[in-house]
Design a protein around this motif. Structure first.
Motif, PDB file in Angstrom:
ATOM      1  N   SER A   1       4.921   2.467 -11.928  1.00  0.00           N
ATOM      2  CA  SER A   1       5.018   1.076 -11.461  1.00  0.00           C
ATOM      3  C   SER A   1       5.850   0.218 -12.403  1.00  0.00           C
ATOM      4  O   SER A   1       6.357  -0.830 -12.013  1.00  0.00           O
ATOM      5  CB  SER A   1       3.619   0.463 -11.316  1.00  0.00           C
ATOM      6  OG  SER A   1       2.993   0.343 -12.577  1.00  0.00           O
TER       7      SER A   1
ATOM      8  N   GLN B   1       2.253   1.993  -3.460  1.00  0.00           N
ATOM      9  CA  GLN B   1       1.229   2.551  -4.357  1.00  0.00           C
ATOM     10  C   GLN B   1       1.100   4.059  -4.136  1.00  0.00           C
ATOM     11  O   GLN B   1       0.981   4.836  -5.093  1.00  0.00           O
ATOM     12  CB  GLN B   1      -0.124   1.871  -4.112  1.00  0.00           C
ATOM     13  CG  GLN B   1      -0.125   0.364  -4.275  1.00  0.00           C
ATOM     14  CD  GLN B   1       0.415  -0.092  -5.622  1.00  0.00           C
ATOM     15  OE1 GLN B   1       0.195   0.552  -6.644  1.00  0.00           O
ATOM     16  NE2 GLN B   1       1.121  -1.208  -5.622  1.00  0.00           N
ATOM     17  N   GLN B   2       1.151   4.486  -2.887  1.00  0.00           N
ATOM     18  CA  GLN B   2       1.085   5.930  -2.588  1.00  0.00           C
ATOM     19  C   GLN B   2       2.297   6.652  -3.161  1.00  0.00           C
ATOM     20  O   GLN B   2       2.175   7.710  -3.801  1.00  0.00           O
ATOM     21  CB  GLN B   2       1.008   6.153  -1.082  1.00  0.00           C
ATOM     22  CG  GLN B   2       1.050   7.632  -0.679  1.00  0.00           C
ATOM     23  CD  GLN B   2       1.250   7.809   0.819  1.00  0.00           C
ATOM     24  OE1 GLN B   2       0.524   7.236   1.623  1.00  0.00           O
ATOM     25  NE2 GLN B   2       2.242   8.608   1.205  1.00  0.00           N
TER      26      GLN B   2
ATOM     27  N   HIS C   1      -8.115   7.170  -1.401  1.00  0.00           N
ATOM     28  CA  HIS C   1      -7.906   5.772  -1.008  1.00  0.00           C
ATOM     29  C   HIS C   1      -7.980   5.519   0.488  1.00  0.00           C
ATOM     30  O   HIS C   1      -7.877   4.368   0.919  1.00  0.00           O
ATOM     31  CB  HIS C   1      -6.541   5.294  -1.526  1.00  0.00           C
ATOM     32  CG  HIS C   1      -6.383   5.423  -3.010  1.00  0.00           C
ATOM     33  ND1 HIS C   1      -6.822   4.459  -3.890  1.00  0.00           N
ATOM     34  CD2 HIS C   1      -5.840   6.412  -3.773  1.00  0.00           C
ATOM     35  CE1 HIS C   1      -6.551   4.839  -5.130  1.00  0.00           C
ATOM     36  NE2 HIS C   1      -5.960   6.021  -5.077  1.00  0.00           N
TER      37      HIS C   1
ATOM     38  N   SER D   1       9.132   0.974  -8.907  1.00  0.00           N
ATOM     39  CA  SER D   1       8.760   0.253  -7.679  1.00  0.00           C
ATOM     40  C   SER D   1       9.986  -0.158  -6.871  1.00  0.00           C
ATOM     41  O   SER D   1      10.033   0.011  -5.651  1.00  0.00           O
ATOM     42  CB  SER D   1       7.929  -0.989  -8.022  1.00  0.00           C
ATOM     43  OG  SER D   1       6.702  -0.619  -8.614  1.00  0.00           O
TER      44      SER D   1
ATOM     45  N   PRO E   1       0.796  -1.239   0.000  1.00  0.00           N
ATOM     46  CA  PRO E   1       0.000   0.000   0.000  1.00  0.00           C
ATOM     47  C   PRO E   1       0.826   1.286   0.000  1.00  0.00           C
ATOM     48  O   PRO E   1       0.451   2.261  -0.647  1.00  0.00           O
ATOM     49  CB  PRO E   1      -0.840  -0.115   1.277  1.00  0.00           C
ATOM     50  CG  PRO E   1      -0.135  -1.113   2.135  1.00  0.00           C
ATOM     51  CD  PRO E   1       0.497  -2.070   1.190  1.00  0.00           C
TER      52      PRO E   1
ATOM     53  N   PHE F   1       2.079   7.085  -6.907  1.00  0.00           N
ATOM     54  CA  PHE F   1       1.143   8.169  -7.234  1.00  0.00           C
ATOM     55  C   PHE F   1       1.843   9.519  -7.074  1.00  0.00           C
ATOM     56  O   PHE F   1       1.751  10.392  -7.952  1.00  0.00           O
ATOM     57  CB  PHE F   1      -0.081   8.096  -6.321  1.00  0.00           C
ATOM     58  CG  PHE F   1      -0.962   9.317  -6.369  1.00  0.00           C
ATOM     59  CD1 PHE F   1      -1.896   9.488  -7.378  1.00  0.00           C
ATOM     60  CD2 PHE F   1      -0.842  10.316  -5.399  1.00  0.00           C
ATOM     61  CE1 PHE F   1      -2.702  10.633  -7.428  1.00  0.00           C
ATOM     62  CE2 PHE F   1      -1.633  11.452  -5.434  1.00  0.00           C
ATOM     63  CZ  PHE F   1      -2.568  11.611  -6.453  1.00  0.00           C
TER      64      PHE F   1
ATOM     65  N   TYR G   1      -3.963  11.690  -2.136  1.00  0.00           N
ATOM     66  CA  TYR G   1      -4.055  10.235  -2.290  1.00  0.00           C
ATOM     67  C   TYR G   1      -4.944   9.645  -1.202  1.00  0.00           C
ATOM     68  O   TYR G   1      -5.765   8.750  -1.471  1.00  0.00           O
ATOM     69  CB  TYR G   1      -2.656   9.618  -2.224  1.00  0.00           C
ATOM     70  CG  TYR G   1      -2.636   8.139  -2.540  1.00  0.00           C
ATOM     71  CD1 TYR G   1      -2.635   7.692  -3.859  1.00  0.00           C
ATOM     72  CD2 TYR G   1      -2.630   7.195  -1.524  1.00  0.00           C
ATOM     73  CE1 TYR G   1      -2.628   6.335  -4.155  1.00  0.00           C
ATOM     74  CE2 TYR G   1      -2.623   5.829  -1.805  1.00  0.00           C
ATOM     75  CZ  TYR G   1      -2.619   5.411  -3.126  1.00  0.00           C
ATOM     76  OH  TYR G   1      -2.621   4.061  -3.421  1.00  0.00           O
TER      77      TYR G   1
END
Length: 359
Positions: free
Chosen positions: A243, A214-215, A342, A247, A211, A218, A338
């Motif tokens: 990504s 992913q932030q 989310h 990553s 998680p 973004f 974000y």
């Protein structure tokens, strides 16, 4: 008795592999930056003077460190950005990460985790051990001391925090630490990072669904569009998102595929200033290669983003570029954006852990 003829004597032992100054087996194509260089007398004296300054700043066993940081934070920051002397790197990393305090507060805990506990991740760890820094002499021997130490640290952490357990990228982080400190020290530095002893906790990068990664992706995507709009537009046209290339920048803090001498300099700053240096270095790399990247079609673009040219990896050029990029305030705003979409990280983590495969 007649001496053996020369050609009957036992063959000489196989020559040891040639390694660079960090312990990686040399390849013919290796960048010269990692290789041992002979220093002139003036350079040697400058290096020794630098070490003396650092020793004075640290004190015996780190006794003066906190006092010095409080009195002269800007001096400390400047010196860390120039690079911590390699002979002091392990100790300084423990001091700036807060892991030394954790170690002192938890005597015997690491030994308990290694010897007496079992982990559901043991087979996964064993499977991945040989993939961690395979060209470094410390980790090359199957079941050798390096691989055993790496296994112990990763197993101990997977027991210490069963919600995180073990994720493949953690091996490179633990492996990097083990090149500069003992198993127990490396374990507590891993704890300091993931639990947030000094900076924001990193554990969200390794939980199910990654998680926090992913932030970060973004945030990076927005920063690329703002700082490098032409490249951001080109990425959109070619359907490239972070990504696909960034990553590992976050999961291993550049230790996976970047030149080791550069990764170390980034880690020096990362442990003192936090994750913002990953964004800064990423943006600096894209800026350095901007004019080439904007011309490339999808497949060549992906390859270029995973294989930056050697001249882009020079820390004395790349890092000053990175330091000049201001991201702190924008990162906070983008984090809030974000979270509106989310939910807060703690809520996302809780949801993940409540899923059937969350453990």
């Amino acid at each position: 008795m007649e001496k053996k003829r020369v050609d009957e004597q036992e063959p000489p032992p196989a020559s040891l592999p040639k390694v660079d100054r960090f312990g990686f087996v040399k390849q013919e194509t290796n960048s010269p930056d990692g290789l041992a260089k002979s220093r002139s007398a003036a350079e040697y004296e400058r290096y020794e003077r630098r070490i003396r300054k650092w020793r004075k700043m640290i004190g015996v066993g780190g006794s003066d460190w906190k006092h010095y940081v409080r009195r002269k934070p800007n001096v400390v920051k400047r010196r860390i950005r120039k690079g911590i002397p390699d002979c002091l790197r392990g100790l300084v990393w423990q001091l700036i990460s807060g892991s030394r305090d954790l170690l002192l507060m938890n005597p015997g805990v690491y030994e308990q985790l290694v010897i007496y506990e079992t982990s559901a991740s043991e087979l996964d760890i064993i499977r991945d051990i040989s993939r961690t820094f395979p060209s470094h002499v410390f980790f090359q021997q199957r079941h050798g001391p390096g691989q055993r130490s790496l296994y112990n640290v990763l197993k101990a952490y997977s027991v210490y925090d069963r919600d995180v357990g073990y994720v493949q990228g953690m091996g490179f982080v633990a492996g990097l630490l083990l090149l500069y400190m003992s198993e127990e020290d490396a374990f507590w530095l891993l704890v300091a990072l993931l639990k947030g002893a000094v900076h924001a906790p990193m554990e969200g990068m390794y939980l199910v669904g990654l998680p926090l990664v992913q932030q970060y992706l973004f945030q990076l995507d927005q920063l690329v569009r703002e700082h490098l709009p032409k490249l951001g537009e080109h990425f959109s046209q070619e359907m490239i998102n972070p990504s696909m290339y960034a990553s590992q920048w976050f999961i291993t803090v550049f230790s996976y595929s970047f030149p080791f001498h550069l990764a170390l300099r980034i880690w020096d700053v990362f442990l003192f200033e936090g994750v913002k240096i990953v964004f800064k270095v990423g943006l600096a790399l894209l800026k350095f290669c901007h004019d080439d990247l904007v011309k490339l079609p999808f497949e060549k673009l992906i390859h270029a983003l995973r294989n930056f040219p050697e001249d882009a990896m020079n820390p004395d050029i790349l890092l000053p570029m990175a330091y000049s990029i201001e991201v702190s305030k924008r990162l906070e705003v983008l984090k809030e954006e974000y979270e509106k979409q989310h939910g807060k990280l703690s809520e996302r983590v809780k949801q993940r852990l409540q899923q059937p495969n969350g453990n």
